[in-house]
Design a protein around this motif. Structure first.
Motif, PDB file in Angstrom:
ATOM      1  N   GLY A  75       0.681  -1.191   0.005  1.00  0.00           N
ATOM      2  CA  GLY A  75      -0.013   0.022  -0.017  1.00  0.00           C
ATOM      3  C   GLY A  75       0.909   1.268   0.192  1.00  0.00           C
ATOM      4  N   ILE A  76       1.801   1.534   0.771  1.00  0.00           N
ATOM      5  CA  ILE A  76       2.963   2.309   0.872  1.00  0.00           C
ATOM      6  C   ILE A  76       3.659   2.701  -0.488  1.00  0.00           C
ATOM      7  N   VAL A  77       4.074   1.562  -0.828  1.00  0.00           N
ATOM      8  CA  VAL A  77       5.094   1.549  -1.789  1.00  0.00           C
ATOM      9  C   VAL A  77       4.286   1.889  -3.103  1.00  0.00           C
ATOM     10  N   GLY A  79       1.461   3.673  -3.218  1.00  0.00           N
ATOM     11  CA  GLY A  79       0.964   4.953  -3.159  1.00  0.00           C
ATOM     12  C   GLY A  79      -0.661   4.776  -2.960  1.00  0.00           C
ATOM     13  N   LEU A  80      -1.080   3.795  -2.473  1.00  0.00           N
ATOM     14  CA  LEU A  80      -2.463   3.470  -2.595  1.00  0.00           C
ATOM     15  C   LEU A  80      -3.146   3.771  -1.271  1.00  0.00           C
ATOM     16  N   ASP A  81      -4.110   4.451  -1.209  1.00  0.00           N
ATOM     17  CA  ASP A  81      -5.195   4.527   0.050  1.00  0.00           C
ATOM     18  C   ASP A  81      -5.476   3.140   0.427  1.00  0.00           C
ATOM     19  N   SER A  82      -4.938   3.040   1.649  1.00  0.00           N
ATOM     20  CA  SER A  82      -5.239   1.443   2.202  1.00  0.00           C
ATOM     21  C   SER A  82      -5.981   1.596   3.641  1.00  0.00           C
ATOM     22  N   ARG A  83      -6.913   0.621   3.712  1.00  0.00           N
ATOM     23  CA  ARG A  83      -7.726   0.657   5.064  1.00  0.00           C
ATOM     24  C   ARG A  83      -7.521  -0.786   5.153  1.00  0.00           C
ATOM     25  N   GLN A 122      -8.839   2.149  -1.934  1.00  0.00           N
ATOM     26  CA  GLN A 122      -7.956   1.506  -3.210  1.00  0.00           C
ATOM     27  C   GLN A 122      -7.089   0.326  -2.731  1.00  0.00           C
ATOM     28  N   LEU A 123      -6.912   0.123  -1.533  1.00  0.00           N
ATOM     29  CA  LEU A 123      -6.476  -1.265  -1.396  1.00  0.00           C
ATOM     30  C   LEU A 123      -6.901  -1.612   0.138  1.00  0.00           C
TER      31      LEU A 123
END
Length: 334
Positions: A75-77, A79-83, A122-123
């Motif tokens: 998610g970080i790599v 650039g996705l908005d993750s929850r 997004q993720l």
């Protein structure tokens, strides 16, 4: 000479230029993930292939094998908005999708307002998805296939891109619920995570128990990920690869003339498995720096794409036969 199937017209020069840019971006993603996740190259490859192909992945393994860490890192790599949603037996569908609440304004007028749930991201990390009841698991069905949800008759579109990476404990552990077959079919791949090799585990011990721990860095943006996903769908597929995919998937179904399958398989994969193999073979080819997939890509992806889309007969299970054994034999025959 093999026939090449293309999704849309594109010049060879333009395809090569786009692919070279994508390769550079994918290489940066691999390096960024590799600084945080140690010794799980095959797992990282398969999970990234699923995301590059625009699908969802089910990560299966015992606790403590960095499944959650991998999803957080991706998610970080990327650039996705993750929850993250921790699935538990008391989790309800509305806890994931959201719900409507009644509000009253200053004039006394009442109206309903939709409060979106964590699925609007997004993720989505569905942690220990098989800890929740089938009713809650099924809340993801429409979202994973159609990329929107329906609440109180109203459609709510999900962000783009949208991916679900679910983690699952082995079913033999107590307190788990098997995922419904319809939901399993929505996952592009099932990625089995095994124990690390000794050298990888030594590195884990040395680099994660000190004061400074490696952190993931963002190297890609969601819009760029969408561009790469589009490029993968435009990649040519040789007719020989299409034939291999059809032969593999159809031979995994009972009643199609394969004696081994008729003996051991109760039900086999549907057309969605063929679609998954085609997309993942393209993504794996680009991941390896190639402009078109090969039959070797199909063989390499046969297990993660097919194993969760098949069920063995009782007699086969009693004999100690596994789905992996059956898939491996079928893959050798293409």
């Amino acid at each position: 000479m093999s026939v090449m199937i293309k999704e849309s017209p594109i010049s060879e020069k333009a395809m090569i230029e786009e692919a070279e840019k994508a390769l550079a971006d994918i290489s940066r993603v691999r390096d960024a993930v590799g600084r945080v996740i140690f010794g799980q190259e095959a797992v990282v490859e398969r999970t990234l292939v699923a995301l590059l192909a625009g699908g969802h992945a089910l990560l299966v393994g015992v606790p403590g094998l960095a499944k959650t860490k991998l999803v957080e890192t991706l998610g970080i790599v990327l650039g996705l908005d993750s929850r993250r949603v921790q699935f538990t037996p008391d989790l309800m569908p509305s806890d994931i999708l959201g719900s409507e609440v009644m509000e009253q304004d200053e004039f006394g007028k009442r109206s309903f307002r939709f409060l979106s749930g964590p699925i609007f991201t997004q993720l989505l990390m569905a942690d220990e998805i098989n800890r929740a009841s089938p009713r809650t698991q099924s809340a993801l069905l429409q979202a994973m296939q159609e990329y929107h949800v329906t609440i109180a008759g109203a459609r709510h579109d999900l962000p783009s891109p949208f991916h679900v990476l679910a983690t699952q404990n082995p079913l033999e552990q107590e307190g788990t619920y098997p995922l419904p077959e319809a939901q399993l079919d929505r996952f592009l791949m099932q990625v089995d995570i095994l124990y690390p090799e000794i050298e990888a585990e030594r590195r884990i011990l040395l680099e994660t128990t000190g004061v400074d721990e490696a952190k993931a860095d963002n190297v890609l943006q969601p819009a760029r990920l969408r561009e790469i996903q589009t490029l993968i769908r435009r990649m040519p597929v040789p007719e020989s690869v299409v034939a291999a995919i059809l032969k593999l998937v159809r031979s995994a179904r009972p009643g199609q003339g394969n004696a081994e399958t008729d003996k051991h398989v109760a039900w086999g994969p549907g057309p969605r498995a063929s679609q998954a193999l085609t997309l993942c073979a393209r993504a794996r080819a680009l991941y390896d720096g190639r402009l078109a997939p090969s039959v070797d890509d199909v063989r390499a992806l046969a297990e993660p794409v097919l194993q969760h889309r098949m069920a063995l007969t009782f007699a086969a299970r009693a004999e100690g036969t596994s789905v992996r054994d059956v898939v491996a034999k079928l893959a050798k025959g293409i």
